[in-house]
Design an enzyme around this catalytic site. Structure first.
Site, PDB file in Angstrom:
ATOM      1  N   SER A  32       0.850  -1.188   0.000  1.00  0.00           N
ATOM      2  CA  SER A  32       0.000   0.000   0.000  1.00  0.00           C
ATOM      3  C   SER A  32       0.884   1.236   0.000  1.00  0.00           C
ATOM      4  CB  SER A  32      -0.907   0.007   1.239  1.00  0.00           C
ATOM      5  OG  SER A  32      -0.121   0.162   2.421  1.00  0.00           O
ATOM      6  N   LYS A  33       0.250   2.404  -0.008  1.00  0.00           N
ATOM      7  CA  LYS A  33       0.985   3.664  -0.066  1.00  0.00           C
ATOM      8  C   LYS A  33       1.951   3.844   1.107  1.00  0.00           C
ATOM      9  CE  LYS A  33      -0.255   5.983  -3.777  1.00  0.00           C
ATOM     10  NZ  LYS A  33       0.748   6.449  -4.761  1.00  0.00           N
TER      11      LYS A  33
END
Length: 464
Positions: free
Chosen positions: A239-240
């Site tokens: 994820s980010k």
């Protein structure tokens, strides 16, 4: 399988091309191209509210940067909706699907009543003649098997068994005549002649439901290969918070495409002890048997190391071409013709230790800087009055030099000895004068690349 291999990549144009999607596309491309087959591209744009032309363009840019070409024009799934509906009605005629007139309220009531037993929805219309209700809205549902087991033979996950009583009678065609994802994917894959479906293992549960449609239509089931997802270094889904997740972000970070292909190929796939390899070698080696079942973990140090190997091995002309493309994509000022000429001559001395194009540009600063050169804080410390005097005394000797590395070494070594200093004490002010940096390629390489006139001019600028 006797048919030529055909694979596909089918992204939804609702955002950027995720790095996991890029790897999936790469695996499909390698498998097809390595066997003389076709690699097709399908844009799954049936979600009209979220699908955008900008996202489609971003996906195509990402694939192009990775060096992945596809056969024919990209196919729009939305534009094939009439064909999807045609197949749904064909299943009706075959008796493998049925019309369901149940309302949303009736379905919700059933699910609420059966939630404790986890029973799958079975429409009361499954075995009822529906010709008497021609004007009522209906959906077309699949007639899922209710007893026994179904089997998915997966080239990565092995044999997967599904209890048929867990399969619901899924909707294939909605009451407004639009197809569901499950139907559209199967129809498109069949019509496109896809022989191998290589995709993320988050679709593994879909395979059993999609296989029902193949069976209902009497179509040949493709080879399934569900690959594990990419996780971050901490073992959690990427994820980010782990950093860049979009393919174009990695391009903007300056990683060379060849290095990115190598790293993504190796991410979750192995062939003996091969770590660094060319795309040609990857095409010859890649197979489904080498894909592991465990999620792959993104390792930025390994990515940088891989990219560094590829930058060092890339022919100078090809490296300069990709550098120029990177600078354009990054919105950096374009190189002048003079700078291009210098880079063509000097890439040999800066590419060996660069892992990204940002690093390459920093190491090539001495070729790109304009006079007068402004020394950074670290290098400026070496430009005291004594060192400036030494640089000034070098000018007459350099003016008469033949400008070979051997002669330059002789001149500089003698200058250091005559002034009672080690060569390092002489190299520091030379770096400051020639590049304005304390960390540079060798002073000999810099002098040879920029040439005699420019070298002397830069030394005179600081020697005054």
């Amino acid at each position: 399988m006797s048919r030529p291999v055909v694979t596909r990549f089918a992204p939804s144009p609702t955002g950027y091309l995720h790095i996991g999607g890029g790897r999936t596309a790469l695996f499909n491309w390698l498998y097809a191209r390595g066997r003389g087959g076709k690699f097709l591209l399908r844009i799954e744009d049936t979600d009209r509210e979220r699908s955008t032309p900008e996202a489609t363009a971003a996906i195509l840019r990402g694939l192009t940067w990775l060096g992945l070409d596809w056969d024919g024009e990209p196919i729009s799934q939305f534009e094939r909706r009439d064909r999807h509906a045609e197949v749904a009605h064909e299943m009706l005629r075959r008796g493998t699907a049925y019309k369901c007139f149940s309302s949303q309220e009736e379905i919700a009531a059933f699910r609420e009543a059966s939630s404790a037993s986890y029973a799958v929805f079975r429409s009361p219309w499954r075995d009822v003649a529906t010709e008497d209700h021609p004007d009522l809205p209906y959906v077309i549902r699949m007639k899922a098997p209710q007893i026994g087991q179904s089997f998915i033979k997966d080239e990565v996950q092995g044999s997967v068994t599904i209890q048929n009583d867990t399969l619901d009678d899924m909707i294939c065609l909605r009451s407004d005549g639009t197809p569901t994802y499950m139907l559209a994917v199967v129809v498109d894959d069949h019509d496109m002649g896809v022989t191998h479906v290589i995709r993320g293992d988050d679709h593994l549960n879909n395979a059993a439901r999609q296989q029902m449609i193949y069976d209902a239509m009497g179509w040949e089931v493709p080879v399934w290969a569900h690959i594990p997802l990419i996780h971050g270094p901490d073992g959690k889904k990427l994820s980010k918070r782990h950093g860049a997740t979009g393919v174009e972000e990695y391009q903007a970070m300056g990683y060379p495409a060849a290095g990115m292909r190598n790293y993504l190929t190796r991410l979750g796939w192995a062939h003996g002890d091969a770590e660094i390899f060319s795309t040609t070698e990857a095409l010859a080696m890649f197979d489904l048997a080498g894909i592991g079942r465990a999620p792959a973990r993104l390792d930025f140090k390994k990515l940088e190391n891989t990219c560094g190997h590829h930058m060092a091995a890339m022919p100078d002309a090809a490296l300069l071409h990709e550098l120029i493309a990177f600078m354009q994509a990054a919105g950096l000022p374009a190189l002048t013709e003079a700078q291009k000429d210098l880079m063509a001559r000097g890439l040999y001395c800066v590419k060996d230790r660069a892992k990204t194009f940002h690093e390459l540009l920093e190491k090539a600063h001495f070729m790109l800087v304009s006079r007068p050169i402004s020394a950074d804080e670290a290098s400026a410390k070496s430009l005291d009055s004594v060192s400036r005097g030494i640089l000034n005394s070098l000018t007459p000797q350099l003016q008469n030099a033949s400008w070979t590395k051997a002669e330059l070494e002789t001149i500089l070594t003698n200058a250091a000895a005559e002034n009672g200093i080690g060569f390092g004490k002489l190299a520091a002010p030379l770096r400051a004068a020639l590049a304005g940096r304390s960390t540079t390629p060798s002073v000999y390489d810099m002098m040879l690349v920029i040439g005699q006139t420019e070298t002397i001019t830069r030394l005179n600028d600081v020697g005054l």
